[in-house]
Scaffold this motif. Structure first.
Motif, PDB file in Angstrom:
ATOM      1  N   ALA A   1       7.850   7.220  -1.137  1.00 41.08           N
ATOM      2  CA  ALA A   1       6.569   7.429  -1.813  1.00 41.08           C
ATOM      3  C   ALA A   1       6.734   7.845  -3.271  1.00 41.08           C
ATOM      4  O   ALA A   1       5.827   7.665  -4.078  1.00 41.08           O
ATOM      5  CB  ALA A   1       5.763   8.498  -1.063  1.00 41.08           C
TER       6      ALA A   1
ATOM      7  N   GLU B   1      -2.817   8.746  12.531  1.00 45.12           N
ATOM      8  CA  GLU B   1      -1.671   8.010  12.021  1.00 45.12           C
ATOM      9  C   GLU B   1      -1.447   6.714  12.798  1.00 45.12           C
ATOM     10  O   GLU B   1      -1.917   6.555  13.909  1.00 45.12           O
ATOM     11  CB  GLU B   1      -0.399   8.867  12.067  1.00 45.12           C
ATOM     12  CG  GLU B   1       0.129   9.148  13.461  1.00 45.12           C
ATOM     13  CD  GLU B   1      -0.471  10.370  14.127  1.00 45.12           C
ATOM     14  OE1 GLU B   1       0.095  10.783  15.147  1.00 45.12           O
ATOM     15  OE2 GLU B   1      -1.494  10.891  13.677  1.00 45.12           O
TER      16      GLU B   1
ATOM     17  N   GLN C   1       0.837  -1.199   0.000  1.00 46.07           N
ATOM     18  CA  GLN C   1       0.000   0.000   0.000  1.00 46.07           C
ATOM     19  C   GLN C   1       0.872   1.248   0.000  1.00 46.07           C
ATOM     20  O   GLN C   1       1.852   1.331   0.738  1.00 46.07           O
ATOM     21  CB  GLN C   1      -0.927   0.007   1.208  1.00 46.07           C
ATOM     22  CG  GLN C   1      -1.900   1.161   1.165  1.00 46.07           C
ATOM     23  CD  GLN C   1      -3.015   0.976   2.187  1.00 46.07           C
ATOM     24  OE1 GLN C   1      -3.267  -0.111   2.676  1.00 46.07           O
ATOM     25  NE2 GLN C   1      -3.681   2.067   2.497  1.00 46.07           N
ATOM     26  N   TRP C   2       0.470   2.222  -0.784  1.00 46.24           N
ATOM     27  CA  TRP C   2       1.175   3.488  -0.870  1.00 46.24           C
ATOM     28  C   TRP C   2       0.654   4.439   0.200  1.00 46.24           C
ATOM     29  O   TRP C   2      -0.526   4.453   0.525  1.00 46.24           O
ATOM     30  CB  TRP C   2       0.957   4.126  -2.241  1.00 46.24           C
ATOM     31  CG  TRP C   2       1.675   5.420  -2.422  1.00 46.24           C
ATOM     32  CD1 TRP C   2       2.947   5.579  -2.879  1.00 46.24           C
ATOM     33  CD2 TRP C   2       1.184   6.736  -2.152  1.00 46.24           C
ATOM     34  NE1 TRP C   2       3.279   6.906  -2.905  1.00 46.24           N
ATOM     35  CE2 TRP C   2       2.212   7.650  -2.458  1.00 46.24           C
ATOM     36  CE3 TRP C   2      -0.012   7.238  -1.664  1.00 46.24           C
ATOM     37  CZ2 TRP C   2       2.070   9.024  -2.314  1.00 46.24           C
ATOM     38  CZ3 TRP C   2      -0.148   8.605  -1.515  1.00 46.24           C
ATOM     39  CH2 TRP C   2       0.889   9.478  -1.844  1.00 46.24           C
ATOM     40  N   SER C   3       1.567   5.216   0.783  1.00 48.56           N
ATOM     41  CA  SER C   3       1.172   6.325   1.646  1.00 48.56           C
ATOM     42  C   SER C   3       2.115   7.473   1.333  1.00 48.56           C
ATOM     43  O   SER C   3       3.159   7.272   0.721  1.00 48.56           O
ATOM     44  CB  SER C   3       1.246   5.941   3.125  1.00 48.56           C
ATOM     45  OG  SER C   3       2.570   5.984   3.592  1.00 48.56           O
ATOM     46  N   ASN C   4       1.778   8.663   1.769  1.00 47.36           N
ATOM     47  CA  ASN C   4       2.635   9.801   1.450  1.00 47.36           C
ATOM     48  C   ASN C   4       3.987   9.718   2.154  1.00 47.36           C
ATOM     49  O   ASN C   4       4.898  10.459   1.840  1.00 47.36           O
ATOM     50  CB  ASN C   4       1.938  11.131   1.747  1.00 47.36           C
ATOM     51  CG  ASN C   4       1.493  11.235   3.187  1.00 47.36           C
ATOM     52  OD1 ASN C   4       1.724  10.334   3.985  1.00 47.36           O
ATOM     53  ND2 ASN C   4       0.837  12.322   3.513  1.00 47.36           N
ATOM     54  N   ARG C   5       4.142   8.798   3.123  1.00 48.69           N
ATOM     55  CA  ARG C   5       5.421   8.584   3.793  1.00 48.69           C
ATOM     56  C   ARG C   5       6.268   7.520   3.107  1.00 48.69           C
ATOM     57  O   ARG C   5       7.431   7.351   3.417  1.00 48.69           O
ATOM     58  CB  ARG C   5       5.200   8.154   5.233  1.00 48.69           C
ATOM     59  CG  ARG C   5       4.669   9.237   6.113  1.00 48.69           C
ATOM     60  CD  ARG C   5       4.575   8.696   7.497  1.00 48.69           C
ATOM     61  NE  ARG C   5       4.185   9.716   8.439  1.00 48.69           N
ATOM     62  CZ  ARG C   5       3.871   9.462   9.678  1.00 48.69           C
ATOM     63  NH1 ARG C   5       3.914   8.228  10.134  1.00 48.69           N
ATOM     64  NH2 ARG C   5       3.525  10.427  10.484  1.00 48.69           N
TER      65      ARG C   5
ATOM     66  N   LYS D   1       4.192   0.674   2.124  1.00 49.03           N
ATOM     67  CA  LYS D   1       4.034  -0.124   3.339  1.00 49.03           C
ATOM     68  C   LYS D   1       3.490  -1.496   3.001  1.00 49.03           C
ATOM     69  O   LYS D   1       2.817  -1.679   1.991  1.00 49.03           O
ATOM     70  CB  LYS D   1       3.036   0.538   4.290  1.00 49.03           C
ATOM     71  CG  LYS D   1       3.479   1.838   4.838  1.00 49.03           C
ATOM     72  CD  LYS D   1       2.435   2.385   5.780  1.00 49.03           C
ATOM     73  CE  LYS D   1       2.986   3.646   6.421  1.00 49.03           C
ATOM     74  NZ  LYS D   1       2.441   3.902   7.712  1.00 49.03           N
TER      75      LYS D   1
ATOM     76  N   SER E   1       6.739  -0.213   7.273  1.00 51.23           N
ATOM     77  CA  SER E   1       7.393   0.364   6.105  1.00 51.23           C
ATOM     78  C   SER E   1       8.273  -0.696   5.463  1.00 51.23           C
ATOM     79  O   SER E   1       8.910  -1.488   6.151  1.00 51.23           O
ATOM     80  CB  SER E   1       8.253   1.557   6.541  1.00 51.23           C
ATOM     81  OG  SER E   1       9.065   1.969   5.462  1.00 51.23           O
TER      82      SER E   1
ATOM     83  N   SER F   1       0.858  -2.828  10.032  1.00 49.98           N
ATOM     84  CA  SER F   1       1.582  -2.368   8.852  1.00 49.98           C
ATOM     85  C   SER F   1       3.014  -2.055   9.233  1.00 49.98           C
ATOM     86  O   SER F   1       3.330  -1.821  10.400  1.00 49.98           O
ATOM     87  CB  SER F   1       0.905  -1.133   8.247  1.00 49.98           C
ATOM     88  OG  SER F   1       1.098  -0.013   9.074  1.00 49.98           O
TER      89      SER F   1
ATOM     90  N   LYS G   1       0.902  -4.265   4.602  1.00 43.43           N
ATOM     91  CA  LYS G   1      -0.212  -4.350   5.559  1.00 43.43           C
ATOM     92  C   LYS G   1      -0.695  -5.791   5.602  1.00 43.43           C
ATOM     93  O   LYS G   1      -0.675  -6.487   4.594  1.00 43.43           O
ATOM     94  CB  LYS G   1      -1.354  -3.424   5.149  1.00 43.43           C
ATOM     95  CG  LYS G   1      -1.016  -1.964   5.316  1.00 43.43           C
ATOM     96  CD  LYS G   1      -2.264  -1.130   5.320  1.00 43.43           C
ATOM     97  CE  LYS G   1      -1.907   0.258   5.803  1.00 43.43           C
ATOM     98  NZ  LYS G   1      -3.058   1.027   6.196  1.00 43.43           N
TER      99      LYS G   1
END
Length: 185
Positions: free
Chosen positions: A40, A121, A15-19, A22, A35, A33, A24
């Motif tokens: 990103a 978060e 899964q993509w996140s702005n950080r 990841k 990293s 989850s 999951k």
């Protein structure tokens, strides 16, 4: 138009996140989850091989003997520092504060993120420790930074000596520097 299905392997979902990217997965009813160490800005096509490496590494860690807890690694690290003639008094004092939170965990658990009620978060156990020590117990942020730095150093030492696999330990930033200039008073 519906959402693009997630890239999923053996119960782990990319899964993509702005950080950053990841992994999951579900453990019972709890979504966890972590990293995978890919920023990103990297496209999914390039993140997938790193995701697969992360899954293999996690499975290897879960399948291995699990002989070394975080507490065992930190104890060995402090004993090693003693043998090398380093003053480990401060480390022992820091470990006294850390041990109830981290001593029983497996090293890989340090990087796992979890949802915390009342927060958007997801936080690692190290994040939660920093919040607890600084905000709830009133410890200086430099003290918390120093304690988590010991934990990080011990895990890096354990990895270099082949005791554990690579583990990411989050450490909070240092506080503002103290004013060192003397005044006439």
């Amino acid at each position: 138009m519906g959402r693009k299905p997630a890239f999923e392997v053996d119960g782990y979902r990319l899964q993509w996140s702005n950080r950053g990217w990841k992994a999951k997965w579900l453990e019972g009813d709890i979504e966890k989850s972590a990293s995978i160490g890919v920023g990103a800005e990297i496209p999914e096509k390039e993140a997938r091989p790193e995701f697969l490496k992360w899954i293999r590494a996690r499975k290897a860690v879960l399948e291995q003997d699990q002989e070394y807890t975080v507490g065992a690694v930190v104890d060995l690290y402090i004993k090693n520092r003693d043998r090398e003639g380093k003053r480990a008094d401060k480390m022992r004092a820091q470990w006294k504060a850390l041990e109830p939170h981290f001593g029983h965990l497996q090293p890989f658990d340090l990087a796992l993120e979890q949802r915390v009620p009342g927060r958007k978060e997801r936080l690692t156990k190290c994040h939660l420790y920093a919040v607890e020590r600084h905000e709830r117990q009133g410890m200086a942020i430099d003290t918390v930074h120093s304690e988590l730095s010991l934990l990080r150093s011990a895990m890096i030492w354990g990895e270099r000596h082949g005791l554990i696999g690579k583990v990411h330990v989050w450490v909070c930033r240092k506080g503002e520097p103290r004013r060192a200039a003397l005044t006439e008073d």
